[in-house]
Design a protein around this motif. Structure first.
Motif, PDB file in Angstrom:
ATOM      1  N   ILE A 103     -10.418  -0.045   5.663  1.00 11.95           N
ATOM      2  CA  ILE A 103     -10.328  -0.482   7.061  1.00 11.95           C
ATOM      3  C   ILE A 103     -11.346   0.321   7.851  1.00 11.95           C
ATOM      4  CG2 ILE A 103      -8.897  -0.426   9.131  1.00 11.95           C
ATOM      5  CD1 ILE A 103      -6.582  -1.232   7.494  1.00 11.95           C
ATOM      6  N   HIS A 104     -12.293  -0.386   8.447  1.00 15.77           N
ATOM      7  CA  HIS A 104     -13.330   0.286   9.237  1.00 15.77           C
ATOM      8  C   HIS A 104     -13.209  -0.237  10.667  1.00 15.77           C
ATOM      9  CE1 HIS A 104     -17.832   0.493  10.416  1.00 15.77           C
ATOM     10  NE2 HIS A 104     -17.233   1.612  10.740  1.00 15.77           N
ATOM     11  N   TRP A 105     -12.742   0.615  11.544  1.00 17.92           N
ATOM     12  CA  TRP A 105     -12.572   0.191  12.943  1.00 17.92           C
ATOM     13  C   TRP A 105     -13.741   0.673  13.767  1.00 17.92           C
ATOM     14  CZ3 TRP A 105      -6.663   1.351  13.975  1.00 17.92           C
ATOM     15  CH2 TRP A 105      -5.914   0.324  13.378  1.00 17.92           C
ATOM     16  N   ARG A 106     -14.447  -0.291  14.344  1.00 13.69           N
ATOM     17  CA  ARG A 106     -15.562   0.062  15.214  1.00 13.69           C
ATOM     18  C   ARG A 106     -15.008   0.403  16.605  1.00 13.69           C
ATOM     19  NH1 ARG A 106     -17.134  -4.243  12.133  1.00 13.69           N
ATOM     20  NH2 ARG A 106     -18.771  -3.722  10.627  1.00 13.69           N
ATOM     21  N   LEU A 107     -15.910   0.877  17.448  1.00 12.54           N
ATOM     22  CA  LEU A 107     -15.502   1.267  18.811  1.00 12.54           C
ATOM     23  C   LEU A 107     -14.798   0.132  19.542  1.00 12.54           C
ATOM     24  CD1 LEU A 107     -18.502   3.135  20.514  1.00 12.54           C
ATOM     25  CD2 LEU A 107     -16.275   4.079  19.907  1.00 12.54           C
ATOM     26  N   ASP A 108     -15.318  -1.101  19.336  1.00  5.33           N
ATOM     27  CA  ASP A 108     -14.815  -2.227  20.131  1.00  5.33           C
ATOM     28  C   ASP A 108     -13.673  -2.989  19.450  1.00  5.33           C
ATOM     29  OD1 ASP A 108     -16.330  -3.235  18.092  1.00  5.33           O
ATOM     30  OD2 ASP A 108     -17.802  -4.252  19.375  1.00  5.33           O
ATOM     31  N   LYS A 109     -13.140  -2.485  18.363  1.00  6.30           N
ATOM     32  CA  LYS A 109     -12.024  -3.160  17.690  1.00  6.30           C
ATOM     33  C   LYS A 109     -10.759  -2.983  18.535  1.00  6.30           C
ATOM     34  CE  LYS A 109      -9.698  -4.580  13.929  1.00  6.30           C
ATOM     35  NZ  LYS A 109      -9.801  -5.916  13.357  1.00  6.30           N
ATOM     36  N   PRO A 110     -10.111  -4.081  18.943  1.00 10.57           N
ATOM     37  CA  PRO A 110      -8.929  -3.924  19.808  1.00 10.57           C
ATOM     38  C   PRO A 110      -7.833  -3.055  19.181  1.00 10.57           C
ATOM     39  CG  PRO A 110      -9.661  -6.214  19.763  1.00 10.57           C
ATOM     40  CD  PRO A 110     -10.492  -5.486  18.758  1.00 10.57           C
ATOM     41  N   ASP A 111      -7.688  -3.101  17.851  1.00  7.93           N
ATOM     42  CA  ASP A 111      -6.666  -2.270  17.192  1.00  7.93           C
ATOM     43  C   ASP A 111      -6.910  -0.771  17.363  1.00  7.93           C
ATOM     44  OD1 ASP A 111      -5.092  -4.227  16.214  1.00  7.93           O
ATOM     45  OD2 ASP A 111      -6.014  -4.306  14.227  1.00  7.93           O
ATOM     46  N   ASN A 112      -8.184  -0.428  17.579  1.00  9.47           N
ATOM     47  CA  ASN A 112      -8.567   0.989  17.638  1.00  9.47           C
ATOM     48  C   ASN A 112      -8.095   1.583  18.973  1.00  9.47           C
ATOM     49  OD1 ASN A 112      -9.787   3.476  17.536  1.00  9.47           O
ATOM     50  ND2 ASN A 112     -11.816   2.712  16.983  1.00  9.47           N
ATOM     51  N   THR A 113      -6.993   2.332  18.915  1.00 13.07           N
ATOM     52  CA  THR A 113      -6.408   2.877  20.154  1.00 13.07           C
ATOM     53  C   THR A 113      -7.230   4.019  20.721  1.00 13.07           C
ATOM     54  OG1 THR A 113      -5.148   4.551  18.975  1.00 13.07           O
ATOM     55  CG2 THR A 113      -4.066   2.420  19.300  1.00 13.07           C
ATOM     56  N   GLN A 114      -8.188   4.520  19.943  1.00 17.80           N
ATOM     57  CA  GLN A 114      -8.981   5.701  20.304  1.00 17.80           C
ATOM     58  C   GLN A 114      -8.122   6.970  20.334  1.00 17.80           C
ATOM     59  OE1 GLN A 114     -12.019   5.960  20.081  1.00 17.80           O
ATOM     60  NE2 GLN A 114     -12.544   3.793  20.000  1.00 17.80           N
ATOM     61  N   GLN A 133       2.712   2.146   9.585  1.00 19.31           N
ATOM     62  CA  GLN A 133       3.779   1.149   9.796  1.00 19.31           C
ATOM     63  C   GLN A 133       3.343  -0.236   9.284  1.00 19.31           C
ATOM     64  OE1 GLN A 133       4.636  -0.089  13.753  1.00 19.31           O
ATOM     65  NE2 GLN A 133       6.827   0.316  13.475  1.00 19.31           N
ATOM     66  N   ARG A 134       2.157  -0.632   9.627  1.00 20.84           N
ATOM     67  CA  ARG A 134       1.673  -1.983   9.291  1.00 20.84           C
ATOM     68  C   ARG A 134       1.582  -2.209   7.783  1.00 20.84           C
ATOM     69  NH1 ARG A 134      -3.708  -3.523  12.395  1.00 20.84           N
ATOM     70  NH2 ARG A 134      -2.337  -3.459  14.191  1.00 20.84           N
ATOM     71  N   HIS A 135       1.193  -1.168   7.035  1.00 23.89           N
ATOM     72  CA  HIS A 135       0.945  -1.344   5.606  1.00 23.89           C
ATOM     73  C   HIS A 135       2.006  -0.680   4.728  1.00 23.89           C
ATOM     74  CE1 HIS A 135      -3.031  -3.138   6.282  1.00 23.89           C
ATOM     75  NE2 HIS A 135      -3.117  -2.286   7.286  1.00 23.89           N
ATOM     76  N   GLY A 136       3.074  -0.248   5.322  1.00 26.64           N
ATOM     77  CA  GLY A 136       4.163   0.369   4.534  1.00 26.64           C
ATOM     78  C   GLY A 136       3.681   1.583   3.751  1.00 26.64           C
ATOM     79  N   MET A 144       0.831  -1.202   0.000  1.00 22.97           N
ATOM     80  CA  MET A 144       0.000   0.000   0.000  1.00 22.97           C
ATOM     81  C   MET A 144       0.867   1.254   0.000  1.00 22.97           C
ATOM     82  SD  MET A 144      -3.170  -0.470  -0.033  1.00 22.97           S
ATOM     83  CE  MET A 144      -3.859  -2.074  -0.440  1.00 22.97           C
ATOM     84  N   LYS A 145       0.455   2.207  -0.838  1.00 21.88           N
ATOM     85  CA  LYS A 145       1.260   3.430  -0.899  1.00 21.88           C
ATOM     86  C   LYS A 145       0.577   4.598  -0.169  1.00 21.88           C
ATOM     87  CE  LYS A 145       4.489   2.803  -4.519  1.00 21.88           C
ATOM     88  NZ  LYS A 145       4.424   1.389  -4.443  1.00 21.88           N
ATOM     89  N   THR A 146      -0.758   4.670  -0.326  1.00 24.43           N
ATOM     90  CA  THR A 146      -1.454   5.844   0.208  1.00 24.43           C
ATOM     91  C   THR A 146      -2.518   5.439   1.226  1.00 24.43           C
ATOM     92  OG1 THR A 146      -1.154   6.933  -1.916  1.00 24.43           O
ATOM     93  CG2 THR A 146      -2.810   7.881  -0.460  1.00 24.43           C
ATOM     94  N   LEU A 147      -2.544   6.191   2.317  1.00 23.46           N
ATOM     95  CA  LEU A 147      -3.602   5.994   3.305  1.00 23.46           C
ATOM     96  C   LEU A 147      -4.516   7.221   3.269  1.00 23.46           C
ATOM     97  CD1 LEU A 147      -4.719   4.346   5.757  1.00 23.46           C
ATOM     98  CD2 LEU A 147      -3.281   5.797   7.205  1.00 23.46           C
ATOM     99  N   THR A 177      -4.223   2.136  -2.700  1.00 19.32           N
ATOM    100  CA  THR A 177      -4.775   3.079  -1.710  1.00 19.32           C
ATOM    101  C   THR A 177      -5.622   2.346  -0.676  1.00 19.32           C
ATOM    102  OG1 THR A 177      -4.820   4.840  -3.351  1.00 19.32           O
ATOM    103  CG2 THR A 177      -6.252   5.127  -1.434  1.00 19.32           C
ATOM    104  N   LEU A 178      -5.404   2.732   0.565  1.00 18.30           N
ATOM    105  CA  LEU A 178      -6.164   2.143   1.662  1.00 18.30           C
ATOM    106  C   LEU A 178      -7.012   3.244   2.296  1.00 18.30           C
ATOM    107  CD1 LEU A 178      -6.397  -0.456   3.401  1.00 18.30           C
ATOM    108  CD2 LEU A 178      -4.491   0.424   4.770  1.00 18.30           C
ATOM    109  N   TYR A 179      -8.311   2.993   2.428  1.00 17.37           N
ATOM    110  CA  TYR A 179      -9.205   3.965   3.064  1.00 17.37           C
ATOM    111  C   TYR A 179      -9.404   3.580   4.527  1.00 17.37           C
ATOM    112  CZ  TYR A 179     -10.163   5.713  -1.581  1.00 17.37           C
ATOM    113  OH  TYR A 179     -10.024   6.268  -2.821  1.00 17.37           O
ATOM    114  N   PHE A 180      -9.417   4.599   5.383  1.00 19.34           N
ATOM    115  CA  PHE A 180      -9.542   4.325   6.815  1.00 19.34           C
ATOM    116  C   PHE A 180     -10.660   5.176   7.422  1.00 19.34           C
ATOM    117  CE2 PHE A 180      -7.940   5.394  11.244  1.00 19.34           C
ATOM    118  CZ  PHE A 180      -8.417   4.212  11.802  1.00 19.34           C
ATOM    119  N   ILE A 181     -11.570   4.477   8.097  1.00 18.63           N
ATOM    120  CA  ILE A 181     -12.664   5.176   8.775  1.00 18.63           C
ATOM    121  C   ILE A 181     -12.850   4.522  10.149  1.00 18.63           C
ATOM    122  CG2 ILE A 181     -14.453   3.732   7.645  1.00 18.63           C
ATOM    123  CD1 ILE A 181     -16.126   6.372   7.465  1.00 18.63           C
ATOM    124  N   ALA A 182     -13.027   5.319  11.185  1.00 23.81           N
ATOM    125  CA  ALA A 182     -13.041   4.726  12.528  1.00 23.81           C
ATOM    126  C   ALA A 182     -14.063   5.398  13.441  1.00 23.81           C
ATOM    127  CB  ALA A 182     -11.654   4.851  13.163  1.00 23.81           C
TER     128      ALA A 182
END
Ligand code: FAD
Ligand code: SF4
Length: 510
Positions: A69-80, A91-94, A1-4, A26-31
């Protein structure tokens, strides 16, 4: 992945140019973020509506082949923590580049600029491609002018976008048909049923409750009625054009205890989340009117277009011209507490009871209820604008700071000293009686000024004029009211003020 690419909850613009091209890298991120659920206490329907709409949007992107990547409230990865979330994904997706759309809130604008500065990769901000003006267009338009008169900005917008124009002249010969838009609704014409939905949102609700998010207000989680997909929003828009536009202008200011929406469109959430573009709403309304000129008159359509092309863009421009100072302004020096009944509707004043009850049940009240019932009362009893703002920002489904604060502090509470409103929007009971059916069922008597049965708005109104007079002394729009005040017999005025002071001291007793 190049773009977030980051997407905020109110950036659900299906038509954005980001989605036009194939973008395998491209990676889309919504949380779902606690910073958004907790910056003020929100109505439960508002949190549910945003989370549902975000989820639907993520699904739509996936269906178009995008990586999401859609992180819900209860997703452990979601640091808030937004910065930590982004850093983790980089870091994870370069990731080599971070992109975001310019947010509409000052708070988020600052946060994202800082976040971008802190990242060690390339960053770029894009326009959200939603508004009909740029952030600083209003400031440039009013540069060097004395006042920010909405009407002149609106005319500029009509000309610029060639909407409801005949050459250089306004359609129908007038720019504004507001004089015709002040009818009281007396049970006729019939109001078509609300075009709601019956969605099951139990999962989303459980997630919000499970995370301990503090909310208020009511919800029926098996019959959630707000539009949260683009298709839903288009359905509501069509419904408005076909069934409600015909009387929108006429009854725009009317209020009724039993009718929550009257002929209003219920499209503010759809637009504020960007599921609908303001231009497509305006175009749909004008097109429908053009095919139905025999039945729909110009005041209905002009009244509606003015709200979006005029007021909505105007408020956004004022916000960017005035922030961050606007969030602190309190030119009238008001300092009282918001009454408890704003959170419960537990008051004997029938207009306030119904306007607040509807708001708690539906996360909705229309413009005049917000301005002339709850806003009017808060201003007359001189509540601190911070408290008024927090209430409006929390309770309404469409409340996002850029449009909430300008309407509340500016238009409703006159806290900017008259930048947005040319006079304070205050009234005695007679205006409320003229525009609504509230007074008929009220414990208080709207015609009475004195005594325990008198409508509280009556004494509060005159008291306000006395106490805040210095702020309006030279305002020509207040001249008539101040001259009436001057003619009032002093004993009468004293009696009114004594009652007003009791109400201001203990509004929850009334
Ligand atoms: P309609 O009456 O059908 O109007 C159509 C559209 O016009 C609305 O959806 C909205 O997008 C736009 N519009 C109408 N009036 C305004 C206005 N004054 N400013 C900006 N846009 C306008 N609107 C919000 O979107 N968010 C808010 O947080 C908000 N807070 C308000 C607070 C106060 C004190 C007041 C007086 C008004 C506020 N408004 C706010 C404006 C207005 O009340 C709502 O936009 C409207 O009630 C939404 O319902 P509707 O979609 O049925 O509107
Ligand atoms: Fe409101 Fe006064 Fe009318 Fe009662 S009498 S509904 S308090 S305006």
């Amino acid at each position: 992945m190049k773009t977030l690419r980051l997407l905020l909850g109110d950036q659900l613009n299906h038509k954005h140019s980001w989605y036009r091209n194939d973008d395998d890298d491209t990676l889309y991120f919504i949380a779902e973020m606690r910073q958004e659920t907790d910056y003020v206490k929100h109505h439960i329907q508002k949190v549910v509506a945003f989370f549902e709409a975000m989820e639907n949007f993520a699904d739509w992107l996936r269906a178009r082949g995008k990586r999401v990547i859609h992180w819900r409230l209860d997703k452990p990865d979601n640091t808030q923590h937004l910065g930590k979330n982004i850093a983790r994904l980089v870091q994870r997706h370069g990731i080599e580049k971070f992109e975001y759309q310019l947010p509409d809130e000052y708070r988020l604008d600052r946060q994202l600029k800082q976040l971008a500065d802190d990242l060690s990769i390339d960053c770029e901000a894009f326009d959200s491609e939603h508004f009909l003006t740029s952030r600083d267009e209003l400031a440039a338009f009013f540069d060097g002018k004395q006042s920010l008169l909405m009407e002149s900005f609106y005319r500029y917008m009509r000309r610029k976008h060639d909407l409801l124009m005949n050459g250089d002249e306004p359609e129908g010969g007038q720019w504004n048909y507001d004089q015709r838009n002040r009818k009281k609704w007396k049970g006729r014409p019939a109001i078509p049923h609300e075009r709601g939905f019956r969605k099951d949102v139990r999962k989303t609700l459980q997630r919000i409750e499970g995370a301990g998010v503090k909310t208020f207000g009511e919800i029926d989680p098996q019959h959630f009625s707000w539009p949260t997909t683009r298709e839903d929003c288009l359905t509501v828009l069509r419904y408005f054009c076909e069934h409600l536009l015909i009387h929108f202008g006429d009854y725009q200011d009317a209020m009724d205890p039993e009718q929550v929406y009257l002929f209003h469109s219920r499209l503010s959430f759809a637009m504020n989340s960007k599921l609908l573009h303001p231009r497509e709403v305006i175009d749909a309304v004008i097109e429908h009117w053009q095919h139905n000129k025999a039945t729909i008159s110009i005041n209905e359509v002009e009244g509606y277009v003015r709200q979006i092309l005029g007021w909505r863009e105007y408020m956004r421009g004022v916000y960017w011209r005035e922030m961050p100072g606007y969030a602190r302004c309190n030119r009238l020096g008001n300092h009282m507490e918001l009454p408890e009944f704003y959170w419960s509707a537990d008051t004997r004043m029938n207009c306030l009871h119904h306007a607040i009850k509807n708001s708690l049940e539906h996360a909705y009240a229309h413009h005049i209820q917000r301005l002339m019932i709850t806003g009017n009362f808060a201003l007359l009893i001189q509540v601190h604008p911070d408290q008024v703002d927090a209430w409006y920002l929390g309770i309404y489904i469409d409340a996002i700071e850029w449009v909430e604060i300008t309407n509340t502090r500016g238009m409703s509470q006159f806290a900017d000293g008259g930048l947005v409103a040319t006079k304070p929007y205050i009234s005695s009971g007679s205006y409320i009686h003229k525009m609504s059916n509230y007074c008929e069922g009220c414990r208080y008597k709207v015609q009475e000024k004195f005594g325990e049965d008198a409508c509280p708005f009556n004494s509060l109104y005159w008291n306000f004029l006395v106490e805040k007079r210095e702020h309006f002394e030279h305002n020509p729009r207040m001249a008539m009211m101040l001259s009436l005040l001057d003619k009032m017999e002093s004993g009468e005025l004293e009696a009114l003020r004594a009652r007003a002071k009791r109400i201001i001291r203990c509004p929850d007793d009334f």
